[in-house]
Design a protein around this motif. Structure first.
Motif, short mmCIF file in Angstrom:
data_model
loop_
_atom_site.label_atom_id
_atom_site.label_comp_id
_atom_site.label_asym_id
_atom_site.label_seq_id
_atom_site.Cartn_x
_atom_site.Cartn_y
_atom_site.Cartn_z
N SER A 62 9.77 10.75 3.12
CA SER A 62 9.38 11.58 4.25
C SER A 62 8.42 10.84 5.18
N VAL A 63 8.36 11.30 6.43
CA VAL A 63 7.55 10.66 7.47
C VAL A 63 6.59 11.67 8.06
N ALA A 64 5.33 11.25 8.24
CA ALA A 64 4.32 12.07 8.90
C ALA A 64 3.72 11.27 10.05
N LEU A 65 2.99 11.96 10.92
CA LEU A 65 2.40 11.31 12.08
C LEU A 65 0.99 11.83 12.34
N VAL A 66 0.07 10.93 12.59
CA VAL A 66 -1.24 11.28 13.14
C VAL A 66 -1.36 10.56 14.48
N HIS A 67 -1.58 11.31 15.54
CA HIS A 67 -1.66 10.70 16.87
C HIS A 67 -2.64 11.49 17.73
N GLY A 68 -2.81 11.07 18.96
CA GLY A 68 -3.67 11.79 19.88
C GLY A 68 -4.23 10.90 20.96
N LEU A 88 11.49 2.12 11.25
CA LEU A 88 10.82 2.39 9.97
C LEU A 88 11.10 3.81 9.50
N GLY A 89 11.10 4.77 10.44
CA GLY A 89 11.40 6.15 10.06
C GLY A 89 12.81 6.33 9.56
N SER A 90 13.76 5.65 10.18
CA SER A 90 15.16 5.72 9.73
C SER A 90 15.32 5.17 8.32
N LEU A 91 14.65 4.04 8.05
CA LEU A 91 14.68 3.47 6.70
C LEU A 91 14.09 4.46 5.69
N THR A 92 12.98 5.07 6.08
CA THR A 92 12.29 6.00 5.20
C THR A 92 13.19 7.19 4.82
N MET A 148 -0.45 6.58 0.07
CA MET A 148 0.82 6.51 0.80
C MET A 148 0.86 5.21 1.57
N LEU A 149 1.98 4.98 2.25
CA LEU A 149 2.13 3.81 3.09
C LEU A 149 1.77 4.19 4.52
N LEU A 150 0.74 3.54 5.07
CA LEU A 150 0.33 3.76 6.45
C LEU A 150 0.92 2.66 7.33
N VAL A 151 1.51 3.07 8.44
CA VAL A 151 1.94 2.12 9.46
C VAL A 151 1.11 2.41 10.71
N VAL A 152 0.26 1.48 11.08
CA VAL A 152 -0.63 1.66 12.23
C VAL A 152 0.01 1.00 13.45
N ILE A 153 0.24 1.79 14.49
CA ILE A 153 0.75 1.28 15.76
C ILE A 153 -0.46 1.04 16.64
N ALA A 154 -0.78 -0.22 16.87
CA ALA A 154 -2.07 -0.57 17.46
C ALA A 154 -1.93 -1.29 18.79
N GLN A 206 8.27 9.40 -1.62
CA GLN A 206 7.14 8.69 -1.07
C GLN A 206 6.89 9.17 0.36
N GLN A 207 5.70 8.92 0.85
CA GLN A 207 5.36 9.34 2.20
C GLN A 207 4.97 8.14 3.06
N LEU A 208 5.55 8.10 4.24
CA LEU A 208 5.18 7.12 5.25
C LEU A 208 4.37 7.86 6.31
N LEU A 209 3.16 7.39 6.58
CA LEU A 209 2.31 8.01 7.59
C LEU A 209 2.17 7.05 8.77
N ILE A 210 2.68 7.47 9.92
CA ILE A 210 2.53 6.71 11.15
C ILE A 210 1.20 7.10 11.79
N VAL A 211 0.37 6.11 12.12
CA VAL A 211 -0.90 6.35 12.80
C VAL A 211 -0.84 5.67 14.16
N ALA A 212 -0.91 6.45 15.21
CA ALA A 212 -0.77 5.89 16.56
C ALA A 212 -1.69 6.61 17.53
#
Length: 293
Positions: free
Chosen positions: A119-125, A109-113, A176-182, A76-82
């Motif tokens: 796997s863990v991915a990131l979208v940021h900017g 969350l990444g450690s659990l994943t 996938m599972l998105l985790v939004v850091i807001a 599974q994929q965890l996508l962090i959006v920050a």
């Protein structure tokens, strides 16, 4: 330079004992319940497990409640959006920098994943620049993700989380599972539109990093720099009680608007104001997501 991930793991160990960590693992596993899972083995029941997962025959044989444990047949994929603009370098409700709370939450969350073989991915900017890191399942990669969050500073570009969310909506089609850091946002129509689109395609967890309180008895002390350039507001709120009450009411209305927007999209949310709250808040967030689905 020390490892951010090792620091997160150290705090995880301090804040949770072995049984609690097992419950946290169980809550994470429940997020992907029913998606190409195969039976793996049995383990002892702990509070918080689903009763439907109890193996009643094995329990009768051993005299101890046992839970069926499953593994995913595909990763599974965890996508962090920050948004890593300058808002992430602001002071949070508990007095720490927001980026420190974000690092802790994403690290947990990444450690659990990774521990579950996912796997863990990131979208940021910041500003007009959106960067995507691919999904990988290694601690080295997770450390790189945490470094991206930690790099936010007052010299970073402006924060525009909506741009990161729209980037994900346009470029990530696989569920996938998105985790939004807001940050603390306003529930306007652009946000509502992109969240409706994303919630139809993905499962989403929303982690809000709470702002410092500017008015009232719990207001932040001192004349710190406001990252959005609103420093005079701090002085006005401190000197005008009526203005402070109006500000507090407007903040409550804003927060209620975001809460309703996310609720209507079926998104579980939490608000975190200090690193010491991360473990309990993340556990509760995963539990709410499980109960809702």
């Amino acid at each position: 330079m020390g490892s951010l991930l090792m620091a997160v793991k150290s705090k995880m160990y301090i804040f949770t004992h072995r049984r609690a960590r097992g419950m946290l693992d169980g809550e994470y596993a429940s997020v992907f319940r029913g998606r190409s899972l195969d039976f793996d083995d049995l383990r002892n029941y702990v509070p918080g497990d689903e009763v439907r997962d109890i193996d009643w025959k094995a329990t009768a044989r051993t005299g101890t409640p046992l839970i069926k444990r499953y593994v995913a047949t595909r990763r599974q994929q965890l996508l962090i959006v920050a948004d890593t603009g300058r808002n992430l370098a602001a002071t949070a409700r508990g007095g720490e920098l927001k980026k420190d709370i974000a690092v802790m939450a994403v690290g947990v969350l990444g450690s659990l994943t990774i521990r579950h073989g996912d796997s863990v991915a990131l979208v940021h900017g910041a500003g007009d620049n959106t960067v995507a890191l691919p999904a990988k399942g290694t601690e080295t990669h997770l450390e790189s993700i945490l470094r991206c969050l930690d790099a936010a500073s007052l010299t970073s570009g402006p924060s525009r989380l909506i741009d990161r969310l729209e980037y994900v909506a346009a470029n990530y089609r696989q569920r996938m599972l998105l985790v939004v850091i807001a940050d603390e946002l306003v529930a306007d129509e652009p946000l509502a539109k992109v969240m409706r689109r994303l919630s139809a395609q993905h499962e989403i967890l929303w982690v809000q990093i709470a702002d410092a309180i500017l008015a009232g008895p719990e207001a932040v002390a001192g004349n710190g720099l406001d990252v959005a350039g609103l420093e005079p507001l701090l002085l006005l709120l401190d000197s005008d009680p009526e203005l402070a009450r109006g500000y507090a009411e407007a903040e409550a209305d804003r927060a209620k608007g975001v809460e309703n927007l996310l609720k209507n999209c079926g998104i579980a949310t939490t608000s975190i104001g200090a690193t010491g709250e991360v473990m309990t808040k993340i556990f509760a967030l995963l539990e709410r997501h499980r109960r809702a689905h």
